[in-house]
Write an enzyme that holds these catalytic residues in place. Structure first.
Site, PDB file in Angstrom:
ATOM      1  N   ASP A  38      52.767   2.993  50.771  1.00 12.34           N
ATOM      2  CA  ASP A  38      53.877   2.227  51.337  1.00 12.34           C
ATOM      3  C   ASP A  38      55.184   2.650  50.686  1.00 12.34           C
ATOM      4  O   ASP A  38      55.358   2.518  49.478  1.00 12.34           O
ATOM      5  CB  ASP A  38      53.638   0.728  51.109  1.00 12.34           C
ATOM      6  CG  ASP A  38      54.773  -0.129  51.649  1.00 12.34           C
ATOM      7  OD1 ASP A  38      54.644  -0.629  52.769  1.00 12.34           O
ATOM      8  OD2 ASP A  38      55.795  -0.283  50.934  1.00 12.34           O
ATOM      9  N   TYR A  71      64.180   3.137  49.475  1.00 13.17           N
ATOM     10  CA  TYR A  71      63.665   3.449  48.139  1.00 13.17           C
ATOM     11  C   TYR A  71      64.163   4.805  47.642  1.00 13.17           C
ATOM     12  O   TYR A  71      64.132   5.073  46.436  1.00 13.17           O
ATOM     13  CB  TYR A  71      62.134   3.462  48.119  1.00 13.17           C
ATOM     14  CG  TYR A  71      61.461   2.157  48.471  1.00 13.17           C
ATOM     15  CD1 TYR A  71      62.149   0.954  48.487  1.00 13.17           C
ATOM     16  CD2 TYR A  71      60.100   2.149  48.798  1.00 13.17           C
ATOM     17  CE1 TYR A  71      61.514  -0.222  48.824  1.00 13.17           C
ATOM     18  CE2 TYR A  71      59.460   0.960  49.134  1.00 13.17           C
ATOM     19  CZ  TYR A  71      60.167  -0.213  49.151  1.00 13.17           C
ATOM     20  OH  TYR A  71      59.535  -1.386  49.493  1.00 13.17           O
ATOM     21  N   HIS A 100      62.750  -3.421  57.712  1.00 12.51           N
ATOM     22  CA  HIS A 100      62.653  -3.774  56.295  1.00 12.51           C
ATOM     23  C   HIS A 100      63.199  -5.165  55.985  1.00 12.51           C
ATOM     24  O   HIS A 100      62.712  -5.851  55.083  1.00 12.51           O
ATOM     25  CB  HIS A 100      63.412  -2.733  55.471  1.00 12.51           C
ATOM     26  CG  HIS A 100      63.005  -2.678  54.039  1.00 12.51           C
ATOM     27  ND1 HIS A 100      63.144  -1.555  53.268  1.00 12.51           N
ATOM     28  CD2 HIS A 100      62.459  -3.601  53.215  1.00 12.51           C
ATOM     29  CE1 HIS A 100      62.704  -1.786  52.039  1.00 12.51           C
ATOM     30  NE2 HIS A 100      62.290  -3.033  51.983  1.00 12.51           N
TER      31      HIS A 100
END
Length: 264
Positions: free
Chosen positions: A30, A35, A93
């Site tokens: 994931d 990120y 997200h």
């Protein structure tokens, strides 16, 4: 979708961590565009020698003002960084307070699903009101809602809503960033099972039917987390862990998206 996966949020070296996780038998990874480590994840996948159909890869898009096209453009960039032609799960997200923007982003994900660039689509950090916005559209049902979930924040109402609509509950921060691991109840269960409190918590998640994505940069901890699947908790253990829930979201450690309410 494997029930026990591997997360890379805040990973110090995603390529190294994912390579270790894949070597130890994890098959679900994931990540997310925000990120900043999709390229490292992609290098680890490429170097693993594993067939694409052996892996389950998740990434995420942040809501943007461009809506539908923004989602498609972000997906294309994520796939390029990952070195893949599709992901197994693509998530929104974070919810947005702007209803039209939410609908447009979801429409983009539906197009990606139809084009086979995402085998499944879902959401992350959506609360009840956000989910109901999508449900009333009558389109694709989110396959997954990835939410903060651990013994101090057990999310009973959200889990019930998910179950009612066939949405998989996936837990991020499944160990509560370590905040729950000092609980005497968990330590007692761990001692009896010759395990660690972290393993007990992960076993609880699996027993409750959650998909879980613990993260670590330490090879020994990566192996320890995976071994949690072998623990057998009793009904008394489950009751003791259920009692650790902190009411009214007071156990939450991450940011809280505003819930627009049932009427959105």
């Amino acid at each position: 979708m494997p029930r026990l996966g591997f997360g890379v949020s805040e990973a110090r070296d995603a390529e190294r961590s994912v390579s270790e996780a894949l070597a130890q038998g994890y098959r679900s990874i994931d990540t997310a565009a925000v990120y900043g480590n999709e390229e490292g994840v992609g290098r680890a996948i490429a170097a693993s020698g594993l067939r694409r159909d052996e892996l389950f890869i998740t990434t995420k898009v942040w809501n943007g003002h461009e809506g539908c096209q923004h989602a498609k453009d972000c997906a294309a960039a994520s796939l390029e960084r990952l070195g893949l032609d599709h992901v197994d799960l693509y998530l929104v997200h974070w919810p947005t307070d702007v209803f039209a923007e939410c609908v447009q982003t979801w429409s983009g994900l539906e197009d990606l699903h139809a084009d086979h660039r995402a085998r499944a689509i879902g959401v992350s950090n959506f609360r009840a009101g956000h989910l109901r916005r999508l449900l009333v559209l009558g389109g694709t049902m989110p396959a997954v809602n990835q939410v903060e979930l651990h013994p101090h924040l057990q999310q009973h109402e959200m889990r019930a809503l998910h179950a009612a609509h066939g949405i998989v509950t996936e837990a991020w921060s499944p160990l509560g960033r370590g905040a729950v691991l000092e609980e005497p109840a968990l330590r007692g269960i761990a001692e009896r099972l010759d395990a660690t409190p972290a393993q007990v918590v992960l076993a609880w998640h699996l027993r409750e039917g959650h998909v879980v994505i613990p993260k670590s940069d330490t090879p020994a901890r990566i192996a320890e987390n995976r071994a949690a699947a072998d623990l057998d908790l009793t009904d008394d253990d489950l009751a003791a862990i259920a009692a650790l829930d902190v009411p009214e979201d007071a156990g939450r450690i991450g940011p809280v998206p505003a819930d627009p309410g049932a009427d959105g």
